[in-house]
Write an enzyme that holds these catalytic residues in place. Structure first.
Site, PDB file in Angstrom:
ATOM      1  N   TYR A 197       0.847  -1.131  -0.076  1.00 10.69           N
ATOM      2  CA  TYR A 197       0.063  -0.027   0.042  1.00 10.69           C
ATOM      3  C   TYR A 197       0.774   1.105  -0.072  1.00 10.69           C
ATOM      4  O   TYR A 197       1.982   1.095   0.396  1.00 10.69           O
ATOM      5  CB  TYR A 197      -0.873  -0.021   1.029  1.00 10.69           C
ATOM      6  CG  TYR A 197      -0.283   0.089   2.651  1.00 10.69           C
ATOM      7  CD1 TYR A 197      -0.169   1.375   3.090  1.00 10.69           C
ATOM      8  CD2 TYR A 197       0.216  -0.738   3.329  1.00 10.69           C
ATOM      9  CE1 TYR A 197       0.549   1.676   4.112  1.00 10.69           C
ATOM     10  CE2 TYR A 197       0.723  -0.382   4.655  1.00 10.69           C
ATOM     11  CZ  TYR A 197       0.715   0.841   5.076  1.00 10.69           C
ATOM     12  OH  TYR A 197       1.459   0.807   6.266  1.00 10.69           O
ATOM     13  N   CYS A 198       0.265   2.300  -0.470  1.00 11.33           N
ATOM     14  CA  CYS A 198       0.772   3.648  -0.311  1.00 11.33           C
ATOM     15  C   CYS A 198      -0.367   4.519  -0.193  1.00 11.33           C
ATOM     16  O   CYS A 198      -1.190   4.366  -0.077  1.00 11.33           O
ATOM     17  CB  CYS A 198       1.751   3.965  -1.676  1.00 11.33           C
ATOM     18  SG  CYS A 198       1.012   3.576  -3.151  1.00 11.33           S
ATOM     19  N   THR A 199       0.103   5.845  -0.533  1.00 11.60           N
ATOM     20  CA  THR A 199      -0.771   6.979  -0.314  1.00 11.60           C
ATOM     21  C   THR A 199      -1.997   7.034  -1.487  1.00 11.60           C
ATOM     22  O   THR A 199      -2.967   6.922  -0.662  1.00 11.60           O
ATOM     23  CB  THR A 199      -0.112   8.427  -0.565  1.00 11.60           C
ATOM     24  OG1 THR A 199       1.019   8.553   0.357  1.00 11.60           O
ATOM     25  CG2 THR A 199      -1.137   9.646  -0.106  1.00 11.60           C
ATOM     26  N   ILE A 226      -4.224   4.619   0.607  1.00  9.87           N
ATOM     27  CA  ILE A 226      -4.768   4.853   1.974  1.00  9.87           C
ATOM     28  C   ILE A 226      -5.987   6.047   1.754  1.00  9.87           C
ATOM     29  O   ILE A 226      -6.903   5.763   2.496  1.00  9.87           O
ATOM     30  CB  ILE A 226      -3.656   6.030   2.959  1.00  9.87           C
ATOM     31  CG1 ILE A 226      -2.689   4.677   3.180  1.00  9.87           C
ATOM     32  CG2 ILE A 226      -4.324   6.025   4.129  1.00  9.87           C
ATOM     33  CD1 ILE A 226      -1.310   5.460   3.589  1.00  9.87           C
TER      34      ILE A 226
END
Length: 343
Positions: A197-199, A226
């Site tokens: 996952y990332c932003t 996110i």
């Protein structure tokens, strides 16, 4: 018309902070071959500037990566214009979770070699063969599987203020380093579920394709990152496995996801997760500072920078002449001036 905003940034920031105009902060990206990035850049600048769009957009032959804010009254027109570009039609728009409309103060569209610096040779693998995109509910289910390893594909200062429960958060400064850490970490666990996952999803788009290319079997990525996850768990009333703040690369420097404060002030050690940039223009170190230390140090990272800030502006300019600091980020043991509570 001029295709760049030449107004002093300090004036633009003040204008942005004082305006009552309602704005919507969004991000989007798309990997797509662009034959003439400069031409596309100029076209986009003309259309977005006319709509009052502010923000930062990177364009390369491989696609576009945008973080922007749009006047609320122009949002539908903006979407119509954006979706009129055939390869951007219905591109996912990640709308900010915690938005005060003060995210950007000018429009900046830059042509770059890549829309995300990853250090990869794109000709060596299929960048479109990315991992399986999962929504919030599926992410939660995978996270509870003992055969799953969750990796945060962001930098250390991002995960410091917020991350998913049980995630591995590498102590790295760049996405390029992050990719190598993920590869080394998973080298002997290629049959595990790799959940990334990332932003907003863009880093995982490339990272998951690379991990599949080098032999990992079960690669998953959080669709929309996110930002999208936070919206889905709220709308669906399901468990939120993310704790703390989501760091963002704009004037807000973070959006609140949960009330948990998992970081501390880098100067006194008090629980705090508010990032700031040192007020000394010759420093601009990114670090975490509580309100008490902000008052004590006059929004600076150290006594040294506080002393410089008290000098006449002409003397300050002389001291920083010829110095290009770039993006300086606090890390324990690395800063020249700041002394954390653990030092």
């Amino acid at each position: 018309m001029a295709l760049y905003n030449r107004v002093d940034g300090r004036l633009l920031k003040e204008k942005m902070r004082s305006t009552l105009e309602k704005r919507v902060t969004i991000s989007f990206y798309k990997y797509h071959h662009i034959t003439n990035p400069q031409e596309f850049r100029d076209q986009l600048y003309r259309e977005f500037d006319a709509l009052g769009v502010l923000g930062r957009i990177y364009i390369a032959t491989e696609g576009v990566n945008a973080q922007i804010s749009v006047p609320e009254h122009n949002f539908n027109t903006f979407k119509t214009r954006l979706y009129s570009v055939d390869w951007l039609n219905n591109v996912r728009l990640n709308i900010a979770v915690d938005d005060n409309g003060k995210s950007f103060f000018k429009l900046k569209i830059l042509v770059r070699k890549k829309i995300v610096a990853d250090g990869l040779d794109d000709s060596s693998f299929d960048v479109t063969d990315s991992g399986t995109h999962v929504d919030a509910a599926t992410f939660n289910k995978l996270a509870e599987d003992p055969n799953t390893i969750i990796i945060d594909m962001r930098n250390h200062y991002e995960s410091e203020v917020g991350h998913f429960k049980g995630a591995i958060c590498p102590d790295v400064d760049t996405f390029r380093e992050e990719l190598q850490v993920a590869e080394d970490l998973m080298r002997d666990q290629k049959d595990k579920n790799l959940l990334m996952y990332c932003t907003g999803g863009i880093r995982c788009e490339k990272a998951s394709a690379w991990m599949k290319h080098i032999g990992f079997k079960n690669v998953f990525q959080l669709n929309g990152g996110i930002i999208k996850y936070a919206q889905e768990v709220k709308d669906q009333g399901i468990e939120n496995k993310f704790i703390g703040k989501n760091f963002v690369f704009d004037e807000r420097l973070g959006e609140r996801i949960t009330e948990d404060i998992i970081a501390v002030c880098h100067q006194c050690g008090k629980p705090c997760d508010d990032h700031t940039n040192c007020k000394n223009d010759g420093c601009h170190l990114l670090f975490i500072q509580c309100t008490e230390c902000a008052e004590k140090y006059n929004n600076c990272c150290s006594d040294a920078c506080k002393d410089i800030l008290e000098l006449p502006e002409e003397q300050q300019r002389e001291l920083r002449k010829g110095i290009n600091k770039g993006r300086q980020v606090f890390k324990k043991g690395r800063s020249e001036h700041i002394r954390s509570h653990e030092s």
